[in-house]
Structure formats: C-alpha cells, structure tokens
Design an enzyme around this catalytic site. Structure first.
Site, mmCIF file in Angstrom:
data_model
loop_
_atom_site.group_PDB
_atom_site.id
_atom_site.type_symbol
_atom_site.label_atom_id
_atom_site.label_comp_id
_atom_site.label_asym_id
_atom_site.label_seq_id
_atom_site.Cartn_x
_atom_site.Cartn_y
_atom_site.Cartn_z
ATOM 1 N N LYS A 221 3.288 3.381 2.031
ATOM 2 C CA LYS A 221 2.256 4.381 1.745
ATOM 3 C C LYS A 221 2.732 5.244 0.588
ATOM 4 C CE LYS A 221 -0.294 8.255 3.654
ATOM 5 N NZ LYS A 221 -0.765 8.927 4.863
ATOM 6 N N LYS A 275 -0.997 1.125 1.262
ATOM 7 C CA LYS A 275 -1.987 2.180 1.026
ATOM 8 C C LYS A 275 -1.573 3.038 -0.158
ATOM 9 C CE LYS A 275 -3.674 6.297 3.284
ATOM 10 N NZ LYS A 275 -3.400 7.267 4.296
ATOM 11 N N SER A 301 -10.061 6.993 0.527
ATOM 12 C CA SER A 301 -11.218 7.838 0.241
ATOM 13 C C SER A 301 -11.537 7.939 -1.246
ATOM 14 C CB SER A 301 -10.976 9.228 0.827
ATOM 15 O OG SER A 301 -9.755 9.775 0.333
ATOM 16 N N TYR A 340 -14.212 2.606 4.094
ATOM 17 C CA TYR A 340 -15.399 3.394 4.451
ATOM 18 C C TYR A 340 -16.675 2.614 4.167
ATOM 19 C CZ TYR A 340 -11.720 6.825 4.579
ATOM 20 O OH TYR A 340 -10.546 7.460 4.887
HETATM 21 N N1 PBG Z 1 -1.270 11.139 6.896
HETATM 22 C C1 PBG Z 1 -2.616 11.279 6.921
HETATM 23 C C2 PBG Z 1 -3.461 10.282 6.219
HETATM 24 N N2 PBG Z 1 -3.905 9.177 6.854
HETATM 25 C C3 PBG Z 1 -4.772 8.545 5.979
HETATM 26 C C4 PBG Z 1 -4.821 9.267 4.804
HETATM 27 C C5 PBG Z 1 -5.656 8.978 3.578
HETATM 28 C C6 PBG Z 1 -6.840 8.120 3.796
HETATM 29 C C7 PBG Z 1 -7.840 8.191 2.709
HETATM 30 O O1 PBG Z 1 -7.629 8.806 1.651
HETATM 31 O O2 PBG Z 1 -8.898 7.612 2.906
HETATM 32 C C8 PBG Z 1 -3.974 10.346 4.921
HETATM 33 C C9 PBG Z 1 -3.844 11.367 3.866
HETATM 34 C C10 PBG Z 1 -2.533 11.789 3.379
HETATM 35 O O3 PBG Z 1 -1.516 11.123 3.592
HETATM 36 O O4 PBG Z 1 -2.510 12.838 2.760
#
Ligand code: PBG
Ligand code: MG
Length: 352
Positions: A221, A275, A301, A340
């Site tokens: 991530k 991700k 997102s 989404y």
């Molecule tokens: N840890 C939380 C988390 N779980 C999924 C997302 C992002 C998902 C998205 O942007 O659709 C995040 C945001 C972040 O790490 O700040």
C-alpha cells in the site's frame, strides 16, 4: 519462413502480379487486423474477461436510518445508514458480486487520540456486518482494519511525540479485527501498513477459534494522493495532520513491494492486495508472477473520481473508461478489484 512484414510489393523477388487481380499496396503475409474484423472475432481471441466475480464493492457507512448522503468528491457514491447498506448488499447479491467492503464515517464526537471506537463491538461497522449477514449470509463481507476512521488525528495508528507507534498499534488492530470477526466479518483486511500486523491478527483470530476468517492484506500500500476523496468520505481529510509516509510505501518502489508481500504471506495472509490500482499495475504484475497468490488491486477513490469527473464533464465516455480500467486489472494479473464502479460494472456485464 522469411520475415517480410510490411515489405513493399516492389521488393518481392517473384511478383505475384498477373495483371488481372487488384494488388494490395503492401506484401503482407500477416495482417493482425484480420482477428479484429468483427465483434464475434474479437470475442474469440479475447485474452481477459471481466466478470462480476472479479468485483469487490466498497460501501461507506454513516449513523442514522434511511440515509443516503452524497460524497461531493465521489459523484455517484453515498454514505449509507445501516438499513441502506443492507439494501445495497441486496443489490450486490442480485448482481452476483461476491463480496462488499465496509468503511465507516465515524461521528466526530466518537473520535479520539487512540481511535477507541475501532474496538467497540457495537460500532457502525459491526452493526452493519450483523445486519447484512442476518439478511444475506451468503454475501462475503470484508472489513478494513486500521484506526484512521476513528482517530482525531486521522492516522492509521497510535501517535506519540508525532511518531506512529508500530507495536502498540498492532495490539489495538488485533482487537479491532476480533470485534469485526466476531460480528460476522468474513475477510479481515488490514490497511494500516504496520509491521507484523498480519501475524498478530492471525494469531488473535486463531486463539479465538475464528480459524476460517480470511486475511486479505493490503500488503503493498503506497502513500498516495489518490486517497483524497476517500478521506472526505470517512471524514478524516480535514483532521489528518501530516502525511502517512512513515508507514505507507514510497511510490517510486517495486522491489520493496515484493518484500512486503512476501512478509505478509509468511505471516499468514490468504490474499494480498496492491493499492492504489491503475498507477501501480506493474506492481500487480510482479506480485502475481512472483508469488502466484490470490492477488487483488484497489481502484481507489481518486481513480474513481478522475473518471467520474471527466465523464460528468463530457470529456470522456464514462462507461467505456470504467470497463477499460477494470479489464486492465485482469490483464495485469489481478484476480479481483475493489472498485466503487462495482455495481455499475456488474450491471453493464449483465446487459452485454
Ligand atoms: N487506512 C485506511 C484506508 N483504507 C482504504 C483507504 C483508501 C481507499 C480509497 O482511496 O478508495 C484508506 C485511506 C488511507 O490510507 O489514507
Ligand atoms: Mg508490511
């Protein structure tokens, strides 16, 4: 066989011309366009196909009842009260989407430095899991494990002197995972990027007899600008102090992604995730080729917002961009995609 792709006809040793048939301008034995000449022909040679089975649909939750609250930066996506989340779960079932993912917007009054609401067995996520499982026991439910929807500072872990504490955070994440699993969650998905959390969560689940609860690790991530709209959706955008670069990965790295994934597999992850998605398809490919694990990608997102915004402006064909972006994940080797677009894409697949 001599290679003569694209060789002009004048250069042929023996001319095929007899003066009676019209000659092509180029002497091509191989014409790749033949296989693209009609839709049926293209379908015959298509290498990757997106199905509803490939989709995981993320939903946002909010307290209350009969509420669907629009998220400005994610046109078409709403925050849902639990009863409405049950309705969307029904939609997922009807569309044969195998799994949904739940993310809470936590009321600011319930947020604190420690993110203590995360471990409340009656928090919004747990309520939604119970309500959905009661009506649709055959729908998979994935729950995110991280503290950011619950902390007043918007970070995924506990902070001391401006530093995110690893081991102390992991202890809380185990308790968060346990309340979710006890509520009936099928897949625990740690997104926090603390070291050692997969092993700790696995051990916690196993000691509680929750042997069948799966772990999908957000293994690679990245610290990404593409999470912006999500942070609006869960209400952590305004409160987040600083950035997440001491725990989420540097976007310039891929070898590091392989090391992260290897660790999570060795700690007991059943599935791994990369991700964000679209800007990291090279990572998806390397992870899949290296480990041959069930590999997922999160079309986050910001990726959704880019396509939705451009489509709403009439700058591109939103449906086609959606389908093209989703099949790209399959091409890169992903077994599935959190997106989404999931319900829209499943509807489109159905209509085809
Ligand atoms: N840890 C939380 C988390 N779980 C999924 C997302 C992002 C998902 C998205 O942007 O659709 C995040 C945001 C972040 O790490 O700040
Ligand atoms: Mg890790």
């Amino acid at each position: 066989m001599a290679i003569k792709y694209g060789r002009p006809i004048e250069l042929r040793e023996v001319s095929r011309r007899d003066g009676t048939t019209a000659s092509p301008a180029l002497d091509l034995t191989v014409r790749p366009r033949r296989n693209r000449k009609a839709e049926w022909a293209r379908r015959m040679v298509r290498e990757n196909v997106l199905t509803a089975d490939d989709l995981i649909w993320p939903l946002f939750l909010i307290d209350g009842s009969n509420k669907r609250e629009a998220i400005a930066s994610m046109p078409g996506v709403d925050r849902l009260s639990v009863d409405q989340a049950v309705r969307d779960a029904e939609r997922a079932m009807k569309l044969t989407i195998p799994c949904i993912a739940l993310f809470p917007y936590t009321d600011p009054s319930l947020r604190d430095e420690e993110g203590s609401e995360a471990t409340n067995p009656n928090n919004l996520v747990c309520q939604a899991v119970r309500a959905i499982k009661k009506e649709f026991p055959d729908l998979g439910i994935l729950c995110d494990v991280a503290l950011d929807p619950f902390t007043s500072h918007g970070h995924d872990g506990l902070i001391s002197d401006g530093k995110i504490l690893n081991d102390e955070t992991v202890a809380v994440l185990v308790r968060q995972a346990l309340v979710q699993a006890e509520a009936g969650c099928d897949i625990i998905a740690p997104s926090d990027m603390m070291d050692g959390r997969v092993a700790a969560i696995r051990e916690g689940l196993d000691h509680s007899g929750l042997l069948d609860v799966q772990i999908m690790a957000y293994a690679a991530k990245y610290a990404s600008a593409f999470y912006g709209p999500f942070r609006d959706a869960i209400g952590s955008a305004k409160t987040l102090t600083g950035d997440k670069r001491t725990y989420q990965m540097d976007s310039a790295n891929t070898d590091e992604a392989l090391r992260e994934v290897e660790l999570d597999i060795s700690e007991g992850a059943d599935m791994v995730m990369v991700k964000p998605g679209m800007p990291y398809l090279d990572v998806v490919r390397r992870v899949k080729d290296t480990f041959a694990m069930p590999t997922f990608a999160y079309q986050v997102s910001g990726e959704y917002a880019m396509i939705a915004a451009a489509a709403n402006n009439g700058w591109l064909d939103g449906e086609r961009a959606m389908m093209e972006s989703l099949v790209a994940f399959k091409r890169a080797g992903a077994d599935g995609v959190l997106s989404y677009f999931a319900p829209k894409a499943a509807e489109k697949i159905r209509a085809q």
